[in-house]
Design a protein around this motif. Structure first.
Motif, PDB file in Angstrom:
ATOM      1  N   THR A 198      35.138 -10.627  10.933  1.00 25.44           N
ATOM      2  CA  THR A 198      34.223 -11.433  10.134  1.00 25.44           C
ATOM      3  C   THR A 198      34.149 -10.899   8.712  1.00 25.44           C
ATOM      4  N   ASN A 224      39.558 -15.326   3.407  1.00 24.92           N
ATOM      5  CA  ASN A 224      39.195 -16.744   3.414  1.00 24.92           C
ATOM      6  C   ASN A 224      39.498 -17.369   4.766  1.00 24.92           C
ATOM      7  N   VAL A 258      35.749 -22.272   6.879  1.00 20.30           N
ATOM      8  CA  VAL A 258      34.341 -22.229   7.264  1.00 20.30           C
ATOM      9  C   VAL A 258      33.805 -23.612   7.612  1.00 20.30           C
ATOM     10  N   ASP A 259      34.170 -24.625   6.843  1.00 19.48           N
ATOM     11  CA  ASP A 259      33.623 -25.971   7.070  1.00 19.48           C
ATOM     12  C   ASP A 259      34.405 -26.779   8.095  1.00 19.48           C
ATOM     13  N   THR A 312      41.828 -24.172   4.592  1.00 16.13           N
ATOM     14  CA  THR A 312      41.173 -22.978   4.063  1.00 16.13           C
ATOM     15  C   THR A 312      41.278 -23.028   2.552  1.00 16.13           C
ATOM     16  N   GLU A 335      36.250 -20.132   0.102  1.00 15.63           N
ATOM     17  CA  GLU A 335      35.776 -20.435   1.456  1.00 15.63           C
ATOM     18  C   GLU A 335      35.818 -19.153   2.302  1.00 15.63           C
ATOM     19  N   CYS A 336      34.721 -18.457   2.272  1.00 17.26           N
ATOM     20  CA  CYS A 336      34.572 -17.205   3.004  1.00 17.26           C
ATOM     21  C   CYS A 336      33.170 -17.157   3.592  1.00 17.26           C
ATOM     22  N   VAL A 337      32.991 -16.328   4.591  1.00 16.87           N
ATOM     23  CA  VAL A 337      31.641 -16.099   5.092  1.00 16.87           C
ATOM     24  C   VAL A 337      30.832 -15.459   3.974  1.00 16.87           C
ATOM     25  N   ARG A 339      29.591 -13.495  -1.159  1.00 13.85           N
ATOM     26  CA  ARG A 339      30.863 -13.467  -0.455  1.00 13.85           C
ATOM     27  C   ARG A 339      31.482 -12.069  -0.546  1.00 13.85           C
ATOM     28  N   CYS A 356      37.096 -11.945  -1.230  1.00 15.29           N
ATOM     29  CA  CYS A 356      37.257 -13.396  -1.137  1.00 15.29           C
ATOM     30  C   CYS A 356      38.080 -13.888  -2.324  1.00 15.29           C
TER      31      CYS A 356
END
Length: 235
Positions: free
Chosen positions: A32, A173, A176-177, A182, A186-188, A195, A199
């Motif tokens: 994660t 990355n 996520v959506d 990707t 776009e990272c947690v 981020r 990222c």
């Protein structure tokens, strides 16, 4: 201003992507908010060696050593990875330097003129037992010349980001959506919306109280490099 770990001829002509070594199959290479540079054969880092950041010139050192100081202090205090800020040494942008050196140099648009303002960092590929032996960081010379307008907090986060590439971290990355793609950014993120500094293309903190520091996600990635070394009996 960053790109997935790839072999830019201007930065490291000798680099060749290969199949991930078999030893990596049993080692965790992603989690994660973090990912290791396993596609370049890097799956671990030494818990006993010191990785020394060196510079192409005194001018480059004066500019970039302060940019990474906060991250270096944090890493040394909170992980078993050891990083030191060193001095100036001769560098060849087409080859790795001495073992456990992270060499910082400047090139104008190291990812090519089609990517103005981008920088590049990468570890030396396919090291023995997957243990990082350092790497090369090519910071874009347009930052220091003023040709590229980069915000101070972005500059500091970028310098740390590229050094961590040279240690052995990749972009974390993920989709996520769940739209099947990707995408950049776009990272947690933390509950505060921060981020990982790794990222792509921009991560890390934006407030001056924390800019240049690693998030917990990035620390987990460095800890994974050390844990993988110890799992293989590497010290």
């Amino acid at each position: 201003m960053r790109k997935s770990l790839a072999c830019a001829a201007a930065v490291f002509a000798a680099c060749a992507l290969t199949t991930t070594p078999t030893h990596a199959a049993t080692l965790p290479t992603a989690g994660t908010g973090w990912k290791l540079a396993a596609q370049l054969g890097v799956t671990s880092a030494s818990p006993s060696q010191t990785y020394t950041v060196t510079y192409q010139s005194d001018a480059v050192r004066r500019w970039y050593a302060p940019q990474i100081q906060r991250a270096v202090d944090q890493i040394n205090a909170s992980t078993d990875l050891n990083i030191a800020i060193g001095g100036v040494e001769t560098m060849d942008p087409n080859a790795c330097g001495p073992a456990f050196h992270i060499q910082v140099l400047e090139l104008k648009n190291p990812m090519g003129d089609e990517h103005p303002g981008w920088s590049q960092g990468m570890p030396c590929p396919n090291p023995t037992q997957g243990m990082s032996r350092g790497g090369i960081v090519a910071m874009n010379s347009t930052y220091r010349s003023g040709e590229w307008n980069i915000a101070p907090e972005t500059l500091q986060n970028t310098a740390v980001h590229e050094v961590l590439h040279a240690v052995g971290l990749d972009h974390p990355n993920v989709d996520v959506d769940k739209d099947g793609t990707t995408e950049p950014y776009e990272c947690v993120a933390t509950s505060y919306g921060n981020r990982p500094i790794m990222c792509s293309p921009n991560g890390g903190y934006s407030t001056w109280s924390n800019v240049g520091r690693l998030t917990g996600y990035d620390i987990s990635g460095l800890n994974a490099l050390i844990s993988n070394a110890r799992a293989q009996g590497i010290e």
